[in-house]
Design an enzyme around this catalytic site. Structure first.
Site: not given
Ligand SMILES: NC(=O)c1ccc[n+]([C@@H]2O[C@H](COP(=O)([O-])OP(=O)(O)OC[C@H]3O[C@@H](n4cnc5c(N)ncnc54)[C@H](OP(=O)(O)O)[C@@H]3O)[C@@H](O)[C@H]2O)c1
Length: 233
Positions: A140, A152
């Site tokens: 991130s 985080y």
């Molecule tokens: N959104 C942002 O602004 C942002 C910015 C920078 C980085 N990120 C990073 O991008 C990545 C994806 O985030 P996103 O924004 O796409 O979030 P999201 O829409 O909440 O998706 C998270 C995904 O991870 C899965 N997950 C969560 N905990 C898990 C576990 N313990 N084991 C296996 N699967 C798990 C969830 O499915 P289930 O709940 O069904 O397991 C879901 O498929 C993360 O690492 C996040 O920190 C996000």
């Protein structure tokens, strides 16, 4: 088309699902990993069903479950070429006050965001060594700046270090290692206080991932930072 196999953790929605869609369009066979079967199976159906996309339930903090998925992929498809360690969680925290998530909830955050990608690397790198494959980690922009009271952000600093440690260990193997560091992305994981801030679309991050894996085999894109125009941090 390629018959290469691409495993994505956190594939059911958000960034992981967007990467899965772009990778499928580029011809990869997919292994979609997450904890909730319904959305994973729906996405696997959308992307061509069992001959093109497998939905597999595993928590990234569960070593036995992760290694079970990798063993099955090697048995069924005999190869693993690209892995995106993407599963992650986000909660608001404060160290000084009593705002945000209670400390009892912090353990899951740290385990998912740090232990999870570490285990994903350990479970998949032996297979990637065979194919001279590519490991990508979703860090991130919060993993390179400091935000007050933000655990985080600290977990994503750990992912920054993890990616560098993995690359250093893999340097003679032919494996490529890429850390993708998005700014704010329009997914379910963003905090309510930031919904009106400038945001990327998940597909913008997917484009960055496909850029990295689309480079010639001798080119290792180590880091990609991609923020929406107007993001301050
Ligand atoms: N959104 C942002 O602004 C942002 C910015 C920078 C980085 N990120 C990073 O991008 C990545 C994806 O985030 P996103 O924004 O796409 O979030 P999201 O829409 O909440 O998706 C998270 C995904 O991870 C899965 N997950 C969560 N905990 C898990 C576990 N313990 N084991 C296996 N699967 C798990 C969830 O499915 P289930 O709940 O069904 O397991 C879901 O498929 C993360 O690492 C996040 O920190 C996000």
């Amino acid at each position: 088309m390629t018959d290469q196999v691409f495993l994505i953790t956190g594939a059911s929605r958000g960034i992981g699902a967007a990467v899965a869609r772009r990778a499928a369009a580029a011809g990869y066979r997919l292994v979609l990993v997450g904890r909730t079967p319904g959305p994973l199976e729906a996405l696997a159906d959308e992307l061509g069903g069992p001959s093109r996309a497998l939905a597999r339930v595993a928590d990234v903090t569960d070593w036995a479950a992760l290694t079970g998925v990798v063993a099955e992929v090697e048995r069924v498809w005999s190869r693993l070429d690209v892995v995106l360690a993407n599963a992650g969680a986000s909660v608001v925290t404060s160290f000084l006050g009593d705002g945000g998530a209670p400390p009892e909830d912090w353990r899951d955050l740290v385990l998912t965001n740090v232990h999870g990608p570490a285990l994903t690397a350990r479970a998949t790198l032996p297979a990637l060594r065979t194919t001279k494959g590519h490991l990508l980690l979703t860090g991130s922009a919060a993993g390179r700046t400091v935000r007050p009271g933000n655990l985080y952000s600290a977990t994503k600093w750990a992912v920054t270090g993890l990616a560098q440690a993995i690359r250093a260990e893999c340097v003679d193997t032919g494996i490529r290692v890429t850390l993708v560091q998005p700014g704010l992305v329009d997914t379910e994981s963003i905090p309510p206080s930031r919904v009106d801030d400038p945001k990327l679309d998940p597909d913008d991050v997917a484009a960055a991932v496909l850029y990295a894996i689309g480079q010639p085999p001798h080119v290792d894109v180590n880091e990609i930072v991609v923020r929406p125009v107007g993001q301050r941090h």
